[in-house]
Motif scaffolding. Sequence first.
Motif, PDB file in Angstrom:
ATOM      1  N   ASN A  90      15.927   7.770   5.874  1.00 28.71           N
ATOM      2  CA  ASN A  90      16.341   6.584   6.612  1.00 28.71           C
ATOM      3  C   ASN A  90      17.272   5.716   5.774  1.00 28.71           C
TER       4      ASN A  90
ATOM      5  N   ALA B  44      12.690   3.549  19.993  1.00 26.77           N
ATOM      6  CA  ALA B  44      13.837   3.276  19.128  1.00 26.77           C
ATOM      7  C   ALA B  44      14.980   2.582  19.865  1.00 26.77           C
TER       8      ALA B  44
ATOM      9  N   SER C 177      16.638   3.653   9.797  1.00 34.75           N
ATOM     10  CA  SER C 177      16.891   4.692  10.788  1.00 34.75           C
ATOM     11  C   SER C 177      17.553   5.902  10.126  1.00 34.75           C
TER      12      SER C 177
END
Length: 265
Positions: A110, A167, A184
């Motif tokens: 991420n 998300a 993310s």
Amino acid sequence: MEPMLRRLLLTGFFWLGAWGLSGESPVPQTPVRVAFYEFGLLYHSGEGLDKDLTEAVGRRLGLKFSAQVLARARIWQDLQNGDLDLATSAIITPERDQFAWQVPYLATKNLAIVTTQVASTVKSFDQFNANKNLVWGAVTSFKHGTEQDKWIDILRSEGRLEESTDAEALFRKLKEGRIAGLFSSPPMYKKYLADLNMASLVSLQDWTPKEKGFLAGFALSKRRFSEADAKRWAATLQAMKDDGTLKALYSKYLSPSEVARVLDF
């Protein structure tokens, strides 16, 4: 499409025929109950890499499935309670290891996705944390990596964490300015930044340069699958990696450099 209709259409979208996962003992003829969750290019609106991969593995193992779409937190709850047999893009923690086997199929990391306004003065978590007016975002029950999860826990304890059930909702909050940033991975942020036309509104930063990332994969319920079953799934995925099937599947959604990174497992 309404969530309930999508679930009805998904149920039974797979194939016929089921052979034993453990060699000598055939699996009962009831379908394997699998749940997907909205996660960018991995799964969105009935399609994505997770669905394609699950179908491909199922064909090799001769399985039939019953599928539905659930929030991530609900998936883990149902796996633990025995109401679900299989989950995708899963990260196993010591707690989850009590009730699920993990069979990895991608390696990822991420990045910190922050608004350009915030990025002008914030280049690390410590700088973000120093500004007590800033709020971070996370999907409920998501795991991001050891260091990033520690940071998220700090912000949660300070009341500076905004959580969402999926998300896409989180990225909308980022665009609306309700949160200043989130963690993310490429399969997730590539889709939502494009769909929401917000690529120019954010900055991508690596706040954990010493952390390689993490493995994600199938989570097989220990109520339904034995350790031998999990090893067979792992061997099947390794064969698909060796013969180029995984590379071909992933190339539908990711760039060549991204495919190389996610196959590093």
